[in-house]
Design an enzyme around this catalytic site. Structure first.
Site, PDB file in Angstrom:
ATOM      1  N   GLN A 132      45.902  -6.148 -14.112  1.00  2.01           N
ATOM      2  CA  GLN A 132      45.686  -6.865 -12.843  1.00  2.01           C
ATOM      3  C   GLN A 132      44.413  -6.406 -12.136  1.00  2.01           C
ATOM      4  OE1 GLN A 132      48.956  -6.844 -10.097  1.00  2.01           O
ATOM      5  NE2 GLN A 132      50.263  -8.124 -11.402  1.00  2.01           N
ATOM      6  N   GLU A 155       9.685  -7.335  -2.482  1.00  2.00           N
ATOM      7  CA  GLU A 155       9.626  -8.664  -1.840  1.00  2.00           C
ATOM      8  C   GLU A 155      10.509  -8.723  -0.597  1.00  2.00           C
ATOM      9  OE1 GLU A 155       7.835 -11.238  -3.274  1.00  2.00           O
ATOM     10  OE2 GLU A 155       7.492 -10.507  -5.300  1.00  2.00           O
ATOM     11  N   GLY A 156      10.538  -7.627   0.147  1.00  3.19           N
ATOM     12  CA  GLY A 156      11.359  -7.540   1.353  1.00  3.19           C
ATOM     13  C   GLY A 156      12.662  -6.834   1.044  1.00  3.19           C
ATOM     14  N   THR A 157      12.867  -5.656   1.647  1.00  2.00           N
ATOM     15  CA  THR A 157      14.115  -4.925   1.424  1.00  2.00           C
ATOM     16  C   THR A 157      15.285  -5.716   2.015  1.00  2.00           C
ATOM     17  OG1 THR A 157      13.973  -3.763   3.531  1.00  2.00           O
ATOM     18  CG2 THR A 157      12.882  -2.721   1.647  1.00  2.00           C
ATOM     19  N   CYS A 184       2.541 -16.469  -0.324  1.00  8.57           N
ATOM     20  CA  CYS A 184       2.784 -16.168  -1.737  1.00  8.57           C
ATOM     21  C   CYS A 184       4.151 -15.510  -1.920  1.00  8.57           C
ATOM     22  CB  CYS A 184       1.724 -15.208  -2.272  1.00  8.57           C
ATOM     23  SG  CYS A 184       0.044 -15.762  -2.061  1.00  8.57           S
ATOM     24  N   GLU A 224       0.836  -1.205   0.000  1.00  7.20           N
ATOM     25  CA  GLU A 224       0.000   0.000   0.000  1.00  7.20           C
ATOM     26  C   GLU A 224       0.871   1.256   0.000  1.00  7.20           C
ATOM     27  OE1 GLU A 224      -4.042  -1.904   1.842  1.00  7.20           O
ATOM     28  OE2 GLU A 224      -3.015  -0.419   3.070  1.00  7.20           O
ATOM     29  N   THR A 243       3.168  -4.694  -9.955  1.00  4.14           N
ATOM     30  CA  THR A 243       3.611  -5.186 -11.262  1.00  4.14           C
ATOM     31  C   THR A 243       2.425  -5.783 -12.015  1.00  4.14           C
ATOM     32  OG1 THR A 243       5.835  -5.631 -10.444  1.00  4.14           O
ATOM     33  CG2 THR A 243       5.161  -6.811 -12.421  1.00  4.14           C
TER      34      THR A 243
END
Length: 389
Positions: free
Chosen positions: A285, A369-371, A244, A139, A170
């Protein structure tokens, strides 16, 4: 001289896959190489979701891939689904997001929490790409605290009336149905809401600098009325949407591996051809140390996700294990994408190369989906037994 290892798979993780899993990876990989990579840079630049790819994604069996064949799905195992996510995100995070939402956030809750009628009505058509879904949980006022939900559904006779708003959704403006989570007098419940229902509106988010080849929307519910048959009957409370998310996060641990591999491959090709101070950049290198570090981190992520998939297929997966892999693997990929952009120099800032596109996309993947912080605290809680949220 010894056989040179695959620079994108130093530990030969592919040899740990079954023949079926390899076949899935190869099929999706071919699709990405032939259909996605030629158009995705332009789609990102134009801010356009390549909807023309949906029918082929569906025909490959990639939507709801792990759900049973009786519902028109492919019945694959969890590792195969992970490989699908890895290959799609090698193309673009926006494409993987589309498949993740359709599969894990829309088809999975109908399968896990829905009635038999709901499963038969929606799952075959969703697997075929004929019905697109979106997932309404987050939200506007707070993403990481879903318990603080303001969207409400109240019973009115045999119907439910939904009011509220969702954000950062999405597929919102593509979707034919929305899986909407709302507070009721009996706890949080889920509803299948057709997007042509009166009072429902979706508004696309513009001015995005990330996931530009994906549709992101706000959803608005103004006295949206649905029958009780639209309610998902077999779950109540926050465990519904969180279940989910756990499915989707599992796929997200695999996806960024593909993004990182795409960036590393591009940089290895570039560094072998770019001549500076009389020798290829790859002979420097500092460059060798940086690409070696990328390979180390990709290898770690591959083994984490493969073991996670084996645990999931054995029915022993714990949410904390998903949090650890989501945190590690997205952090790995965003760091690699940024470093590859730097090695590419000025060439790295255009969509002619993929590094800047992946780096920008991963800014969303590390948030949704979760920080990263949320997943660190999930692991910390597991280790200490103390909730620090």
């Amino acid at each position: 001289m010894a056989h040179r290892l695959d620079p994108l798979d130093l530990y030969d993780v592919r040899s740990l896959l079954t023949n079926e899993e390899r076949a899935v990876q190869d099929a999706v990989g071919r699709f990405v190489d032939e259909k996605v990579l030629p158009i995705i840079g332009d789609a990102f630049e134009q801010g356009r979701f390549p909807a023309e790819l949906v029918s082929e994604i569906a025909s490959l069996g990639l939507l709801g891939a792990t759900l049973p064949e009786e519902y028109g799905c492919a019945g694959m195992n969890a590792v195969s689904y992970g490989l699908i996510c890895q290959e799609l995100e090698r193309g673009d995070s926006g494409l993987r997001s589309f498949a993740s939402v359709q599969s894990s956030l829309c088809m999975y809750p109908i399968f896990a929490y829905g009635s038999e009628e709901q499963k038969r009505e929606y799952l075959p058509r969703m697997a075929a790409g004929e019905v697109i879904g979106c997932f309404g949980l987050t939200e506007p006022h707070g993403g990481s605290d879903p318990a603080n939900m303001k969207t409400v559904a109240r019973q009115d006779g045999g119907d439910w009336v939904i009011n509220g708003a969702k954000m950062w959704i999405t597929n919102g403006n593509l979707a034919h149905i929305a899986i909407v989570w709302a507070q009721t007098d009996d706890g949080i419940q889920g509803f299948i809401v057709p997007t042509d229902t009166r009072g429902f509106a979706a508004q696309e988010v513009h001015k995005k600098m990330s996931l530009r080849a994906s549709v992101t929307s706000g959803l608005f519910f103004d006295d949206v009325r649905v029958p009780d048959s639209a309610r998902l009957p077999n779950v109540k409370g926050l465990k519904g949407p969180l279940g989910c998310l756990n499915q989707a996060r599992y796929g997200i641990t695999w996806g960024p591996i593909g993004a990182a591999q795409a960036c590393l491959k591009e940089v290895l090709d570039y560094a072998s051809q770019r001549i500076l101070f009389g020798r290829p950049l790859a002979a420097n290198q500092a460059v060798q140390i940086r690409v070696a570090d990328m390979a180390r981190r990709i290898t770690t992520a591959q083994l984490l996700s493969l073991q996670l998939g084996r645990l999931k297929d054995a029915g022993r997966l714990q949410p904390t294990q998903v949090s650890l892999a989501k945190w590690n693997n997205v952090r790995m990929a965003i760091d690699i994408a940024r470093d590859c952009r730097d090695i590419l120099g000025g060439a790295g800032i255009t969509t002619e190369h993929s590094a800047i596109r992946h780096a920008l996309n991963l800014e969303s993947v590390i948030t949704y989906e979760g920080t990263e912080t949320v997943h660190q605290l999930v692991v910390g809680r597991e280790l200490t037994g103390i909730n620090a949220f």
